[in-house]
Design a protein around this motif. Sequence first.
Motif, short mmCIF file in Angstrom:
data_model
loop_
_atom_site.label_atom_id
_atom_site.label_comp_id
_atom_site.label_asym_id
_atom_site.label_seq_id
_atom_site.Cartn_x
_atom_site.Cartn_y
_atom_site.Cartn_z
N ARG A 1 0.86 -1.19 0.00
CA ARG A 1 0.00 0.00 0.00
C ARG A 1 0.90 1.25 0.00
N ASP B 1 -8.28 2.54 15.36
CA ASP B 1 -9.33 2.08 14.44
C ASP B 1 -10.30 3.21 14.13
N PRO C 1 -9.15 4.69 6.06
CA PRO C 1 -9.34 3.33 5.54
C PRO C 1 -8.08 2.93 4.77
N GLY C 2 -7.67 1.71 4.94
CA GLY C 2 -6.48 1.23 4.21
C GLY C 2 -5.18 1.46 4.94
N THR D 1 -9.81 -4.02 16.81
CA THR D 1 -10.18 -3.15 15.69
C THR D 1 -11.23 -3.86 14.84
N ALA D 2 -11.86 -3.08 13.94
CA ALA D 2 -12.80 -3.69 13.00
C ALA D 2 -12.08 -3.99 11.68
N ARG D 3 -10.74 -3.88 11.68
CA ARG D 3 -9.99 -4.11 10.44
C ARG D 3 -8.75 -4.97 10.68
N GLU E 1 -7.54 -7.22 9.08
CA GLU E 1 -6.77 -7.49 7.85
C GLU E 1 -5.67 -6.45 7.65
N SER E 2 -5.79 -5.31 8.35
CA SER E 2 -4.79 -4.25 8.18
C SER E 2 -3.79 -4.21 9.34
N LYS F 1 -5.32 -12.91 10.41
CA LYS F 1 -6.19 -12.31 9.40
C LYS F 1 -5.50 -11.27 8.52
#
Length: 704
Positions: free
Chosen positions: A293, A397, A402-403, A422-424, A426-427, A450
């Motif tokens: 990213r 979070d 985002p990202g 966090t709700a992310r 994957e990051s 994840k």
Amino acid sequence: MSEQVTLTRDGEIAVVTVNNPPVNALGTAVRQGLVAAMEQIDADDAIKAAIIIGEGRTYPAGADIREFGKPPQPPALFEVCTRIEETTKPVIAAIHGTALGGGLEISLGAHYRIADPKGRVGLPEVLIGVMPGAGGTIRLPRIAGIGKALDIMVSGRQVGAPEALELGILDRLAETDLLDDAKTFARELIAEGAGPRKTSDRTEGLGTEEENATALQAARDGIVKKARGLYAPAKMVDSMEYSLSHSLHDASIFERDAFMSCLGTPQQQGLNHAFFAERASAKVPENGRAQPRPLNKIGVIGGGTMGAGITVAALNAGLEVTMVERNAEAIANGQKNVEKVYDRDVTKGRKTEAQKTAIMDRYTPSTNYTDLSDADLIIEAVFENMDVKREVFSTLDKVAKPGAVLASNTSYLNIDEIASATARPESVIGLHFFSPANIMRLLEIVIPTKAADDAIATGFALAKAMKKVPVRAGLCDGFIGNRILAKYMSAAAFMVEDGASPYAIDAALVKFGYPMGIHAMGDLAGLDIGWSNRKNNAAKRNNQDRYNGTIADRICENGWFGQKTGKGWYVYAEGDRRGTPNPDIDAIIASARADLGITPRDFSEEEVIRRYLAAMVNEGARVLEEGIALKPSDIDVTFLFGYGFPRYRGGPMKYADMYGLDNLLTDLREFEKEDPRFWKPAQLLIDMVERGESFDDLNKRAMA
Ligand code: 3H9
């Protein structure tokens, strides 16, 4: 000439271009091509001068290391250099990128040298366990002098073009385009009627016979200290000395033989392995599957030693950094910790005040998490406590865009649990830096369950930008490094309980090649860290496991935490960082042994190393078995760059290969008799011995 060497003409000038990506290594086809080019240049009356140049990113960066150990193919590199030197028209080496090892040697075979101002030259053979084998020890001292030539060879350092010009290695620096300027140089030489100027005939770097002898003796005296166990440096001095009183031909043979005597030795194998292992560690599946990213703005939570070190590493990589602390006082300290590093650079003359200001312009201190809303990657470096970390991540979070990649610098904690705040998830990844984070090159990139491929690839991109050596690590207590460290620290603790002197263990480790022993290291890191870990983990400890903290706990109970309290295993006078054995330790050890009912026995230096390494490699095998490390060479890289393992031994897994996995298993079986839980051999090791495999076989399979 060959596919890898082409000869083109520009009027009277021949341009010989080496094209063997990625670094134009001087493999067989290149060597043959260079000789063929010189033949053609001599044979063609229309050619009055020649230029040797590299295509792509660099002038040849040396012999092709991948050919080492294979049957040598003609022509030998020293013959190529001599053939270039014997060419009857002036030959100019036009250097850009890195002219290293054999690359510098062929340019010394050339009669003149011009370089891009950003170019670098050097003879780094020592770093891979060999010495220059194609005229480096013969030609370099003739122009740069014995002392300077040895400094360059023994350190293996890369010399920038301006310094090389000063040393006489280069004749001039390019001012516009390297090839154009080389052609201008060639035309000038043709106009002047200047013929070949053989480096091997030059003497301006040398002194009188007596002065040369003194310089060589001084080199010999200094070399033992500088070489730190390496044997190539002494051979370089021998070769240089021989060349002063022998013909080029005889000196070349002498040097070549000395070079060959380094090949295949354990040091060369170890260093060669380290070279390729370092480059293999960034080759992970995620990098193949995803692009990183964007990575321009970084956030760092925490301004303590770790946070400040990470900030400096990021600033040095050209990134913008916002550091967040909990209040005004803490952030002021954080900023001070960062500035301290640059102030030191300024005092030492490594940076100017203006450079410091330019760097600090990219640094923003803050006490507000919302200032991180535009950060591409945020690294948390706060107190090592799950609740604290989860709170930080839950806040991140909310504020991070985002990202954005969210990274934890934890060295032990479960990052899945952190990510679940966090709700992310994957990051979320782990970025385990080693202290001091702006200096230590190891970066463990820890992969929670994840984590998305592109988040992981971003971690690797950060490592690259920071010039760190990344190692991919799976999730477990301590990841790769600290998990294995815990095992061999225990092995050392048990040896002390059973009769070994901690100082004898340290001495054995230093003799093995470590910069310091494990007890001196404990004093440096702070004995209170382990003490607190042992207390925190007391409830989780299995009673059947032998306890490793009996002696260390008693040392800590005295308030002796190592260097920071002036006392630990060693005592440290004001300003003394080496320390001398703490005279009170013997009594502590004796009382612990008495309480444990242990009758002390002797440990030979050899047994100390056998146990230390067996514990390390056995746990390494488990780490592989569980997929925590992808390949054995990643474990080697971890210990070479993060834990002081001597580079010339290649790393613990390479060492084990050279020691013999069957021998290692025999050792484990022997130790297992006294403590079957601690010394139980890893199943992978047992299977590998049965199949006759080595860790190198696993490396090859992983890289295939
Ligand atoms: C020598 O010359 C002996 C002579 O005196 C006598 C002989 C008789 N050979 O490092 P990178 C590969 S000894 C083969 O990632 P960078 C490297 O493995 C030699 N391969 O790039 C990697 O492969 P991959 C003396 C080599 O820009 C790729 O090239 N010279 C060699 O960060 C890119 O490398 C040295 O010791 C080689 N010589 O750094 C120089 N060099 O893509 C050693 C590199 O598959 N090399 N590769 O992973 C270096 O220091 C750095 O590679 C260099 C570029 C500074 C050149």
